[in-house]
Write a protein that holds these residues in place. Sequence first.
Motif, short mmCIF file in Angstrom:
data_model
loop_
_atom_site.label_atom_id
_atom_site.label_comp_id
_atom_site.label_asym_id
_atom_site.label_seq_id
_atom_site.Cartn_x
_atom_site.Cartn_y
_atom_site.Cartn_z
N PRO A 257 -40.47 23.40 -11.69
CA PRO A 257 -41.20 24.60 -12.11
C PRO A 257 -42.35 24.26 -13.04
O PRO A 257 -42.42 23.14 -13.57
CB PRO A 257 -40.13 25.40 -12.84
CG PRO A 257 -39.28 24.33 -13.47
CD PRO A 257 -39.24 23.21 -12.46
N PRO A 258 -43.26 25.21 -13.28
CA PRO A 258 -44.26 25.01 -14.34
C PRO A 258 -43.55 24.88 -15.68
O PRO A 258 -42.58 25.60 -15.95
CB PRO A 258 -45.10 26.29 -14.28
CG PRO A 258 -44.85 26.88 -12.94
CD PRO A 258 -43.44 26.50 -12.59
N ARG B 205 -49.50 17.73 -8.02
CA ARG B 205 -49.35 17.99 -9.45
C ARG B 205 -50.65 18.49 -10.06
O ARG B 205 -51.74 18.15 -9.58
CB ARG B 205 -48.84 16.77 -10.21
CG ARG B 205 -49.81 15.60 -10.29
CD ARG B 205 -49.13 14.39 -10.93
NE ARG B 205 -48.00 13.96 -10.11
CZ ARG B 205 -46.92 13.34 -10.60
NH1 ARG B 205 -46.83 13.06 -11.88
NH2 ARG B 205 -45.94 12.98 -9.81
N GLY C 66 -47.58 31.95 -14.31
CA GLY C 66 -48.08 30.59 -14.49
C GLY C 66 -48.38 30.30 -15.95
O GLY C 66 -47.72 30.82 -16.85
N TYR D 108 -53.53 28.23 -14.76
CA TYR D 108 -52.75 27.58 -13.70
C TYR D 108 -51.78 28.57 -13.08
O TYR D 108 -50.89 29.09 -13.77
CB TYR D 108 -51.98 26.36 -14.22
CG TYR D 108 -51.08 25.80 -13.15
CD1 TYR D 108 -51.62 25.11 -12.05
CD2 TYR D 108 -49.71 26.02 -13.16
CE1 TYR D 108 -50.81 24.65 -11.03
CE2 TYR D 108 -48.89 25.55 -12.15
CZ TYR D 108 -49.46 24.88 -11.08
OH TYR D 108 -48.67 24.44 -10.05
N GLU D 109 -51.90 28.82 -11.79
CA GLU D 109 -51.00 29.72 -11.08
C GLU D 109 -49.77 28.95 -10.60
O GLU D 109 -49.88 27.89 -9.98
CB GLU D 109 -51.70 30.35 -9.88
CG GLU D 109 -50.85 31.35 -9.13
CD GLU D 109 -51.58 32.01 -7.98
OE1 GLU D 109 -50.95 32.83 -7.28
OE2 GLU D 109 -52.78 31.71 -7.77
N ALA D 110 -48.60 29.49 -10.92
CA ALA D 110 -47.34 28.82 -10.58
C ALA D 110 -47.26 28.47 -9.11
O ALA D 110 -47.61 29.29 -8.24
CB ALA D 110 -46.16 29.70 -10.98
N ASP D 111 -46.83 27.25 -8.82
CA ASP D 111 -46.58 26.73 -7.47
C ASP D 111 -47.85 26.49 -6.66
O ASP D 111 -47.75 26.12 -5.49
CB ASP D 111 -45.63 27.65 -6.68
CG ASP D 111 -44.28 27.79 -7.35
OD1 ASP D 111 -43.81 26.80 -7.95
OD2 ASP D 111 -43.69 28.89 -7.30
N SER D 112 -49.02 26.66 -7.26
CA SER D 112 -50.26 26.36 -6.53
C SER D 112 -50.50 24.86 -6.45
O SER D 112 -51.11 24.37 -5.49
CB SER D 112 -51.45 27.03 -7.21
OG SER D 112 -51.69 26.47 -8.50
N LEU D 113 -50.05 24.12 -7.46
CA LEU D 113 -50.25 22.67 -7.54
C LEU D 113 -51.72 22.30 -7.44
O LEU D 113 -52.08 21.25 -6.94
CB LEU D 113 -49.41 21.94 -6.48
CG LEU D 113 -47.90 22.11 -6.66
CD1 LEU D 113 -47.14 21.51 -5.49
CD2 LEU D 113 -47.43 21.48 -7.97
N GLN E 289 -47.46 21.47 -13.70
CA GLN E 289 -46.36 21.46 -12.73
C GLN E 289 -46.44 20.23 -11.86
O GLN E 289 -47.53 19.81 -11.46
CB GLN E 289 -46.41 22.73 -11.86
CG GLN E 289 -45.22 22.90 -10.93
CD GLN E 289 -45.24 24.24 -10.20
OE1 GLN E 289 -46.25 24.93 -10.17
NE2 GLN E 289 -44.11 24.62 -9.61
N ARG F 8 -44.72 18.75 -8.26
CA ARG F 8 -44.03 19.25 -7.07
C ARG F 8 -42.53 18.96 -7.14
O ARG F 8 -42.11 17.87 -7.50
CB ARG F 8 -44.62 18.60 -5.82
CG ARG F 8 -44.07 19.18 -4.51
CD ARG F 8 -44.78 18.57 -3.32
NE ARG F 8 -44.62 17.12 -3.27
CZ ARG F 8 -45.33 16.30 -2.49
NH1 ARG F 8 -46.26 16.82 -1.69
NH2 ARG F 8 -45.11 15.01 -2.52
#
Length: 241
Positions: free
Chosen positions: A124-125, A43, A12, A198-203, A119, A121
């Motif tokens: 990718p970040p 987002r 992330g 920010y953790e990737a794909d956590s949104l 990121q 939705r």
Amino acid sequence: MTYCVGLQLNKGLVFLSDTRTNAGVDNISTYRKMHTWEVPGERALVLMTAGNLATSQAVVSLLDERNLAPSKRNSTLLNAPSMFQAAHVIGETLRDVIAERTRGSEDRTFNATMIFGGQVRGGPPRLFMIYPEGNFIEAEPDTPFFQIGETKYGRPILVRAYDPDMEFARGVKLMMVSFDSTIRANLSVGTPLDLQVYEADSLNLGHSRRIEETDTDWRAVSDGWSDALRQAFDSLPDVTL
């Protein structure tokens, strides 16, 4: 002056900014230079600013106002379909604010530079550096982090120790060392610091924290780095004269 770093990892993004603003050695203030927006599950956006404070505040205020009253003709940070388009919104706003304040003048004191990441939705970040002219560049494997403000003192450790596979905790430690080196070398940068992970794909924005001078982790990293440097220096062979 200020110092902000945005770091792109495989897991992330990590953002760290100082809060010192000064107009001379006898006029030092604390202002937040990190700003965030979030629509959970859709987002998560982070913006850090360096340069003229009035310019940065005007840009952030305009972005907030447009979020509250979106127009059908123009995208906002909360409805832009991608991170690229969101970066474009910020770049246009920054360019317009600077143009308005410098119209008919050669004054360059109203400039500001920004780091924007997060990121949206479906994508990718992503991490961007946005320039006063409104244009921007994106982080990539060969350039996995951005710095703004007083960059030179904290850059060497980032270049030497960065690893895209590192855990968030290690990435934060690396950035703390970068900030410690900068703070010790330049009085215009100082605590407290603002941290956002920010953790990737956590949104979702995730972990955020204000790091004061007395923070236990900060003190351990700062003091430990000083000790490690002294030990490394002492271990080097003496110069023959």
